[in-house]
Structures are given as structure tokens and as C-alpha cells.
Design a protein around this motif. Sequence first.
Motif, PDB file in Angstrom:
ATOM      1  N   UNK A 150      15.491  -3.594  -2.907  1.00  0.00           N
ATOM      2  CA  UNK A 150      14.955  -2.555  -2.038  1.00  0.00           C
ATOM      3  C   UNK A 150      14.249  -1.503  -2.880  1.00  0.00           C
ATOM      4  N   UNK A 151      12.994  -1.244  -2.555  1.00  0.00           N
ATOM      5  CA  UNK A 151      12.229  -0.166  -3.197  1.00  0.00           C
ATOM      6  C   UNK A 151      11.915   0.864  -2.120  1.00  0.00           C
ATOM      7  N   UNK A 152      12.567   2.016  -2.227  1.00  0.00           N
ATOM      8  CA  UNK A 152      12.405   3.045  -1.210  1.00  0.00           C
ATOM      9  C   UNK A 152      11.209   3.936  -1.474  1.00  0.00           C
ATOM     10  N   UNK A 156       0.823  -1.216   0.000  1.00  0.00           N
ATOM     11  CA  UNK A 156       0.000   0.000   0.000  1.00  0.00           C
ATOM     12  C   UNK A 156       0.855   1.264   0.000  1.00  0.00           C
ATOM     13  N   UNK A 157       1.987   1.225   0.673  1.00  0.00           N
ATOM     14  CA  UNK A 157       2.893   2.376   0.685  1.00  0.00           C
ATOM     15  C   UNK A 157       3.987   2.271  -0.370  1.00  0.00           C
ATOM     16  N   UNK A 158       3.891   1.217  -1.193  1.00  0.00           N
ATOM     17  CA  UNK A 158       4.810   1.029  -2.333  1.00  0.00           C
ATOM     18  C   UNK A 158       6.274   0.974  -1.883  1.00  0.00           C
ATOM     19  N   UNK A 159       6.519   0.159  -0.866  1.00  0.00           N
ATOM     20  CA  UNK A 159       7.877  -0.010  -0.351  1.00  0.00           C
ATOM     21  C   UNK A 159       8.150  -1.488  -0.103  1.00  0.00           C
ATOM     22  N   UNK A 160       9.427  -1.861  -0.249  1.00  0.00           N
ATOM     23  CA  UNK A 160       9.810  -3.252  -0.003  1.00  0.00           C
ATOM     24  C   UNK A 160      11.310  -3.348   0.214  1.00  0.00           C
ATOM     25  N   UNK A 161      11.714  -4.356   0.970  1.00  0.00           N
ATOM     26  CA  UNK A 161      13.128  -4.677   1.154  1.00  0.00           C
ATOM     27  C   UNK A 161      13.202  -6.187   1.361  1.00  0.00           C
ATOM     28  N   UNK A 162      13.484  -6.914   0.288  1.00  0.00           N
ATOM     29  CA  UNK A 162      13.427  -8.374   0.314  1.00  0.00           C
ATOM     30  C   UNK A 162      14.782  -8.979   0.005  1.00  0.00           C
TER      31      UNK A 162
END
Length: 653
Positions: free
Chosen positions: A253-255, A216-222
Motif C-alpha cells: 500500500x502506497x498512501x 498519476x496520483x502516486x497511490x496504490x494498494x495491491x
Amino acid sequence: MKNKKKIIVIIVSSILGLLLIAISGFFIFRDQLLTQAIAKTTSHLDQKYDSKLLIGKVEFTNFNGIRLTNISLKPRAADTLFDIDNMETSINFWRLFTGDIQLGTLKINNGYVQLTKKGNIKNFAAFLKKDSTAVQSDNKKNYADFAYRIITTALNLVPTDMKIENLKFKLDDNGKKATIDIKKLILANSQMETAINVKTNTFTQRWKIKGYADPRNKKADLQFFNRDTGAIKVPYFDERYNLISSFDSIRLNIKNIDKSGGQLHIDGFTSIANLKVNHPKIASKDVLIKKARFDYRFLLGANSIAIDSSSTAQFNQIKFRPYLSVDTEEDTIYKLKVVIPRMKAKHFINSLPDGLFTNFQGMQALGNFDYKLNFQFNKNKPDELVFDSNINKENLKIIKYGEANLNKLNGEFIYRAIIDNVLQRPILVGNANPNYTPMSAISPYLKKCVLTTEDPSFFSHHGFINEAFKQSIAKNIKTKKFSRGASTISMQLIKNVFLTREKTLSRKLEEILLVYILENNRIVSKERMLEVYFNIIEWGPNVYGIGEASQFYFQKQPSQLTFNECLYLARIIPSPKKFMYQFNAEGSLKESAAQQEHFLTNIMLKRGLLASDDTLYKSLPLYISGPARSYLRIKVQDSIPKDSLNSVNEFNF
């Protein structure tokens, strides 16, 4: 004033009432609405994709939750696309009023999704076809709006809470198989945890993905790594493309994903550890990059897509700033810029990927350098291509050579050509070889002719010709294939003496770097380079060097060669083993070969390399008198008397 407030209260109450009625109506008739939606979807898949959707049972579990059992989709003439035992999901009801579908939760138990190709039949082919009924529009696509819409829609379909058990993704490409079995995938409180089993025809592994994901906040770190010991192997590509690759771990990582001011910004980084690649078009052995990272910033505008120059890339200790863009506002313009900031030469050499630069292993250097590349290509104006490559050196010096000891060109050495991975007979490059010929004993015409055909600016360039590179790139882009090279004599020399003839990325990159070192560190003089070149290149079947070539074709010493003979030898350098096709059934040069000679002669006259007297010999036919004559398909007897030939051989220029 009181009347206005009263009117507002009435309007708000009416809207709330209508909304309540709509919600109540939806709740009362939701089963019918769901049945209609499924029937519509089933009909659409049947008519447009010739596929049958089957659902055993569907029901609401709460206000916005749905449970489906025994769901499958099967194209009529191909294998089932998916078959799932149980699936539960919830939809954000309020989002439906804004036109968005946003999944809240998702549970899947037991099932599979598969892509198959058997012969020419693909079970997914119908879903790849373009819609022939779609209305074509002349309006340009706004890249920022389109990408943001796609990303938002995709992320909305990723639930915030997810639990998947025993879901398999299967691929079968005419027997080339790969199965990714998700034993467990849990996303809760933005934390992801997985257990994945992978099986192919060549290996079995257990993978794991864990980290942070907030759709929902368009962030990820996998992070992606192997649950067992050893590296992660990439499935399917080894069988399908002969590409064997593996890595220890990957981090994504998508900041930030944000659209403002008409531009879409995507920021983050990705890194990989111990990436190993093996493919015959890349190198003859494994290529290893121990550490790589890309800090990216993608920019999408109405008419452009770009990797911003604030992005940075790193391979081991090599760091550089890339800029890549495509702009379609007026013409379609491609731009590439690369900047390597000032760095130590030893760090650059030590950071070259293992297996990609084998000739540099053990090389040591002092000093620093920085580098800039500027490339621009206009699709509608290909001849206006820009290609600028500049390196600035600071006390740059090679203090120890690697496997390719460039200094050996200054002395005697053994040369062995490699043809089709087979070593040819050894050729001694030195005076102990009776066929070795120093420059002083070679006809001056050969030097002029070969430089004209192979490398006119040999004595002035530093290994490369920028204009030739530009023309080569432009032609290759226009023809969409590698139809033209830009090889100099320096590059040919390096390729022959130090490298194999394999057509790999590794060999080409090594060639470029070795030529640069050779030409820019004054290791070998130009005259010596040309002398070695004349004494090692192939000039016919098992014929190496000008000493052997002059005897093979003309039964002469290199110093006795005439202008005609030198011009002939220069012309056959690109394809020396096919020299016999230059001649007709009478043993004379074909018209096409004669025209080429005429063209080259005029060029040399215009450049002042020849005087008019030098071309007097052109009136006499070229005669092959050596062992090469046995390769010609001559149907009649020689028409030139032997005495005439003897007089020709004595006539030197």
C-alpha cells in the motif's frame, strides 16, 4: 487602458496562433518526426550499446497514438533482449511541452523480454556499463530531488489504461531458469487484474495481482497471491542462492508520495502472511513468520535518507518502532534505533519465528519488559561508535524451560560435543566421572589465566560486554568481514552445552537470548558456570575438560599445574587441535608463543592477579610430557634429564 487591453489581446492571440501553427506543423510532419526519432534511437543503441533495434512497422493511430509491430532489440554478440509482436501506446501531447513523457494507454500482444547469462556472456551487460564520457561533478546529490525525479518519471511511464496479453519475462542464468508469463494484465479505472503463470526448473504455479493503482496520483494498494492452493514460491533464488522461500500473500500500500519543505515523504504499509524461508546460513530448518507488517514513512532530504521513527514493524505479536538513517551532510553517519514498547514476556516468546528459536519452544514466562537499542557509526570516525542496549524488566520470570533447560547446569548431566554435525563421545559432568574436577581441585593459576585470555570481567558482567561488542562491530565494519567476535565465557558455555557449532543466524540469536536468561535470572552461580566450563571445553584432539587435559599434556592432576602450564592451557583454548604448531623442532615454545606468554604475564602482574614470586617458574622451559608429546615434530632427543622433570613436577605453586 484600452491600449493595454488591446496589447494583451494581441499577445495572447499571437501565442495561440504560434501554438496552433506548431500543433499543425507537428500534425503535418509528425510521420517524418517519428521516423527521425526512431532513426536517432536506433543509431544511439547501435553506437553506444552495440545493439540492433528492429521495428517492422510504425504508424500513428490518432492524434497522439502510435502502433508498432515486430519490435526487437538484439545485442550483436548475445541473445535478443526483447521481441514483441504488437504494441500500441498513446502519449500526453501537452506534457511534451513541459519536457515530460507521460503514457496514457498501453497495449501489448505476444512477445517476450529475456535476460540471459551463458558462461560469462550476458545479453544485458552493455546496458550496465558506466558512461565513461559522463562529466564528474563534485556537487553533492540532493537525495530528495533525485528520488522524486526518478519516481515521477517512472510513474509517468506507467499508463493509466493498460492491457497486456501473452508477454513473457524469461531468465536464464547458465541453466537456472524462470519464466513469468503474463497471460493477462489489465489496468482500467485504477483497478488492476492479472493472470500470471510461473515456471522454473523446480516448480510451476499460477499467480494473481489485483487491487488499486493510480500512477498519476502516486497511490496504490495491491495484493499478490496464488491462484492455486498453497503458498507462492519465490523463483530463481532457490537455484541461484540456495534460498528457498514462500508466502501466502503480500500486500503493498502506497498512501502518499509528496515533496514539500525540501523533504520527500513516502508513506504506506506492506504486509506478508506465512513467510517461510530456508537457507543454511539462516537456520538448519524452515523459518516461519506467520504474520508481519511494516507501516513505513520514508524521509529523504538533501543530505539524508531515513526510515522515520513514526514507522512501526510487527512480527506476530512483537511490535517495535525502528529508526534508520544515513546522513552525509558533513561525515557519513549511520544511525539505528529500535524501541520495543512494554509488552508481555509470554507474547514475545510465543511470537518468536518457528524454526529460528527451536530451544525456546515450550518455554513459558511471566512479567513484562521494554527494550531500547541505540547504534551510531561515523564512517570517518569508526572508533567513536555508539552501541547502547537496554532492557527494563518488570517481574520477569521463567516458569517453564523449553528444549534448552538451563537449570541442568546445576546438576549432573551428559555433555556431547558436536563437531562437523557429528556427535562426539559422551562426557559425564559429575563426580561419577574420575576426570571431573571441582573448582577446589583446580590450580588457582588456571582460573586467573583463562579469565585473562577469555573473559576478564566474567564475574562482574551479565553475559555481555558492551565495550567488547562496540570494538567488535567497529573492527568488522572497518575490515568488511566478521574478523572479530565478542564472546564471553557465558556465551561459550551456552554454545557448547545447548547449541550446535553451526554458523547460522539462528544459533547466534538463540545464544544471545539464552545467555541473557541464564545471567539475568540467577539460574546458575558464576562459580558453577566456570566449573562446568573447565570440565567440558575441548583442550586437544578428543580431549575434553581440565582433568583429561592435565594428563594429556603434563601427566598431572589439575591441582598440580604450574603457572607456566596454566598459561599454556589458557592460550590454546581458541584452537586446541593446533597446539602442536606452538612448538619448534626442538620441542620448545616458538618465539611468537613465548612473546605472547610474556605479554599476558605482564597484564596479569599489572592487574594484581600475580605476585612477582609467581613468575619465578618462568625461567624453566615448558615441557610436554604426556601423550600430547607424540603430536610434536621433534627432530632431536629430549634435552631435559628425567630426574630434572621429576623435580619440576613436585614443585607446586
